[in-house]
Write an enzyme that holds these catalytic residues in place. Structure first.
Site, mmCIF file in Angstrom:
data_model
loop_
_atom_site.group_PDB
_atom_site.id
_atom_site.type_symbol
_atom_site.label_atom_id
_atom_site.label_comp_id
_atom_site.label_asym_id
_atom_site.label_seq_id
_atom_site.Cartn_x
_atom_site.Cartn_y
_atom_site.Cartn_z
ATOM 1 N N ARG A 190 41.373 37.084 56.976
ATOM 2 C CA ARG A 190 41.396 35.702 57.475
ATOM 3 C C ARG A 190 42.782 35.126 57.168
ATOM 4 N NH1 ARG A 190 37.301 33.257 52.914
ATOM 5 N NH2 ARG A 190 38.465 33.972 51.120
ATOM 6 N N HIS B 66 33.067 50.728 46.778
ATOM 7 C CA HIS B 66 32.062 50.572 45.714
ATOM 8 C C HIS B 66 30.717 50.515 46.422
ATOM 9 C CE1 HIS B 66 29.955 49.284 42.200
ATOM 10 N NE2 HIS B 66 30.084 47.976 42.363
ATOM 11 N N GLY C 238 43.346 48.457 42.223
ATOM 12 C CA GLY C 238 44.200 48.608 43.395
ATOM 13 C C GLY C 238 45.677 48.876 43.076
ATOM 14 N N SER D 88 44.234 59.182 10.746
ATOM 15 C CA SER D 88 44.306 59.492 9.309
ATOM 16 C C SER D 88 42.901 59.715 8.747
ATOM 17 C CB SER D 88 44.959 58.324 8.569
ATOM 18 O OG SER D 88 44.073 57.214 8.573
HETATM 19 N N1 LIG Z 1 39.630 45.516 42.335
HETATM 20 C C1 LIG Z 1 39.621 46.820 42.135
HETATM 21 O O1 LIG Z 1 40.515 47.354 41.534
HETATM 22 C C2 LIG Z 1 38.506 47.692 42.663
HETATM 23 C C3 LIG Z 1 38.344 48.988 42.163
HETATM 24 C C4 LIG Z 1 37.404 49.836 42.767
HETATM 25 C C5 LIG Z 1 36.616 49.355 43.818
HETATM 26 N N2 LIG Z 1 36.763 48.067 44.225
HETATM 27 C C6 LIG Z 1 35.958 47.599 45.358
HETATM 28 O O2 LIG Z 1 36.843 47.313 46.441
HETATM 29 C C7 LIG Z 1 36.236 46.314 47.282
HETATM 30 C C8 LIG Z 1 37.215 45.173 47.454
HETATM 31 O O3 LIG Z 1 37.413 44.573 46.191
HETATM 32 P P1 LIG Z 1 38.799 43.899 45.779
HETATM 33 O O4 LIG Z 1 38.801 43.820 44.290
HETATM 34 O O5 LIG Z 1 39.931 44.554 46.504
HETATM 35 O O6 LIG Z 1 38.568 42.423 46.371
HETATM 36 P P2 LIG Z 1 39.640 41.235 46.391
HETATM 37 O O7 LIG Z 1 40.872 41.582 45.639
HETATM 38 O O8 LIG Z 1 38.877 40.011 45.995
HETATM 39 O O9 LIG Z 1 40.042 41.141 47.923
HETATM 40 C C9 LIG Z 1 39.103 40.749 48.877
HETATM 41 C C10 LIG Z 1 39.788 40.619 50.201
HETATM 42 O O10 LIG Z 1 38.806 40.181 51.147
HETATM 43 C C11 LIG Z 1 39.304 39.007 51.804
HETATM 44 N N3 LIG Z 1 38.214 38.099 52.164
HETATM 45 C C12 LIG Z 1 37.354 37.469 51.336
HETATM 46 N N4 LIG Z 1 36.502 36.720 52.020
HETATM 47 C C13 LIG Z 1 36.855 36.856 53.329
HETATM 48 C C14 LIG Z 1 36.370 36.311 54.536
HETATM 49 N N5 LIG Z 1 35.330 35.474 54.545
HETATM 50 N N6 LIG Z 1 36.974 36.680 55.697
HETATM 51 C C15 LIG Z 1 38.015 37.539 55.691
HETATM 52 N N7 LIG Z 1 38.539 38.097 54.576
HETATM 53 C C16 LIG Z 1 37.953 37.753 53.419
HETATM 54 C C17 LIG Z 1 40.220 38.357 50.794
HETATM 55 O O11 LIG Z 1 41.108 37.492 51.477
HETATM 56 P P3 LIG Z 1 41.552 36.083 50.891
HETATM 57 O O12 LIG Z 1 42.792 36.345 50.082
HETATM 58 O O13 LIG Z 1 41.801 35.272 52.088
HETATM 59 O O14 LIG Z 1 40.409 35.554 50.045
HETATM 60 C C18 LIG Z 1 40.919 39.584 50.214
HETATM 61 O O15 LIG Z 1 41.932 40.026 51.069
HETATM 62 C C19 LIG Z 1 34.939 45.916 46.570
HETATM 63 O O16 LIG Z 1 33.891 46.680 47.113
HETATM 64 C C20 LIG Z 1 35.196 46.311 45.124
HETATM 65 O O17 LIG Z 1 34.016 46.544 44.384
HETATM 66 C C21 LIG Z 1 37.702 47.234 43.678
#
Ligand SMILES: NC(=O)c1ccc[n+]([C@@H]2O[C@H](COP(=O)([O-])OP(=O)(O)OC[C@H]3O[C@@H](n4cnc5c(N)ncnc54)[C@H](OP(=O)(O)O)[C@@H]3O)[C@@H](O)[C@H]2O)c1
Length: 330
Positions: free
Chosen positions: A46, A105, A131, A249
């Site tokens: 978005r 996830h 990430g 130790s």
């Molecule tokens: N964080 C980690 O290191 C990690 C590790 C392993 C797995 N995961 C998994 O990876 C997945 C993503 O997690 P994340 O940590 O990367 O999330 P994140 O950092 O919170 O990023 C979420 C993304 O989704 C976008 N978003 C949120 N609401 C939205 C909407 N209504 N419309 C369009 N875009 C929207 C956000 O954009 P805005 O900036 O505009 O809000 C942001 O770009 C999850 O399943 C998580 O469990 C994460």
């Protein structure tokens, strides 16, 4: 012993239309790694900070719906608790038959927030790392390990897609371990609650308080209870818990056997079993989904309490001593 896959051919992925949906922690890392692996992709977000970041990184971000439209492989790098709504509103209406949904996830699938149509592949490619680490290791020519699973194999090629995707983001350079959505979701939630984000920080805070109340200078208390954890974790990461006890130790080892069972006594063991039951039964997920849907006020309140702790200020000052942080990098 889980089946371990190494780097596989990413060529099939190069023929596909790939969309990375979300450009946060995982989305950014995965999109950049995919691009560097030669994959052509669209980024769906978005308008806002994520979209700006994607633009700075050289992508031309479009809406989630536009990116999803016609894509063969869709990586859902969106907040877990938002995924169900976004899937129904933005993705399902434009999802092509035989497309693969890739999750980082298993939460949204395992707890039923996303219920994919039967004609879609559903796979898990879960990097074992945040990430920025996924990106940094990839740039260094390595990667982080990951977990892969097939939740639904509509095309007969779901595992191949998962392994190709995992290889393209660098996981195959280390190892991709086969699991299930259930196992990944439940073990991940339990691990972050019991150890990584819940148990260990609480132990650090309680130990810091005990030392400070005992008259130890706050900076010294912080170093003993918080800062030095990195040193021991690095040791455990490199040599295991068995290697750790052989490297410390005799005094530390004797104290460890005395103290460990006192810190983690019967009450803590029961607490761990209770946590596991809440994850297993879905009670934790239900509460968290409800909290997020109602605006996250309780989360904000708890965060405020967590941050209202003199420990953090002490930490800032300790981390400011460059020669001390240099020793932790070694
Ligand atoms: N964080 C980690 O290191 C990690 C590790 C392993 C797995 N995961 C998994 O990876 C997945 C993503 O997690 P994340 O940590 O990367 O999330 P994140 O950092 O919170 O990023 C979420 C993304 O989704 C976008 N978003 C949120 N609401 C939205 C909407 N209504 N419309 C369009 N875009 C929207 C956000 O954009 P805005 O900036 O505009 O809000 C942001 O770009 C999850 O399943 C998580 O469990 C994460």
């Amino acid at each position: 012993m889980p089946t371990v896959y190494r780097e596989t051919d990413v060529a099939p992925l190069l023929q596909k239309a790939v969309a990375v949906l979300g450009y946060g922690s995982q989305g950014r890392a995965q999109a950049l790694n995919l691009r560097d692996s030669g994959v052509e992709l669209r980024v769906g977000v978005r308008p806002g900070a994520s979209a700006e970041r994607a633009r700075t990184d050289g992508f031309e971000p479009v809406s989630v719906r536009s990116a999803a439209e016609g894509a063969d492989v869709l990586a859902l790098c969106l907040p877990d608790v938002e995924m169900g709504r976004m899937f129904e509103e933005e993705i399902r209406p434009v999802l092509r038959e035989g497309a693969a949904l890739v999750f980082a996830h298993g939460f949204a699938v395992h707890y039923g927030l996303v219920q994919a149509p039967q004609q879609a592949d559903v796979v898990l490619v879960a990097p074992m790392g945040a990430g920025p680490v996924v990106r940094q290791r990839f740039e260094e020519g390595s990667g982080v390990p990951g977990l892969v699973a097939v939740g639904q194999d509509a095309t007969g090629t779901a595992l191949e897609v998962a392994l190709g995707y995992g290889s393209a983001i660098g996981l195959g350079r280390v190892a991709m371990l086969e699991t299930t959505f259930r196992e990944e979701t439940e073990s991940d939630l339990f691990g972050e609650q019991a150890v990584l984000c819940g148990g260990l920080p609480e132990l650090m805070r309680a130990s810091f308080r005990t030392l400070a109340e005992g008259g130890v200078q706050p900076e010294i208390a912080y170093i003993a209870a918080v800062h030095e954890v990195k040193l021991i974790v690095d040791l455990i990461y490199e040599r295991g818990l068995d290697g750790m006890v052989q490297s410390i130790s005799g005094t530390a080892e004797w104290g460890a056997y005395e103290a460990g069972p006192k810190v983690i006594g019967e009450e803590s063991r029961n607490g761990l079993r209770e946590l596991w039951e809440r994850v297993r039964s879905g009670a934790f997920a239900r509460d968290w989904i409800e909290e997020a849907a109602s605006g996250g006020n309780e989360l904000a309140r708890r965060r405020k309490v967590f941050l209202d702790d003199p420990l953090h200020e002490v930490g800032t000052s300790v981390r400011g001593w460059t020669d001390l942080s240099a020793t932790t990098r070694g």
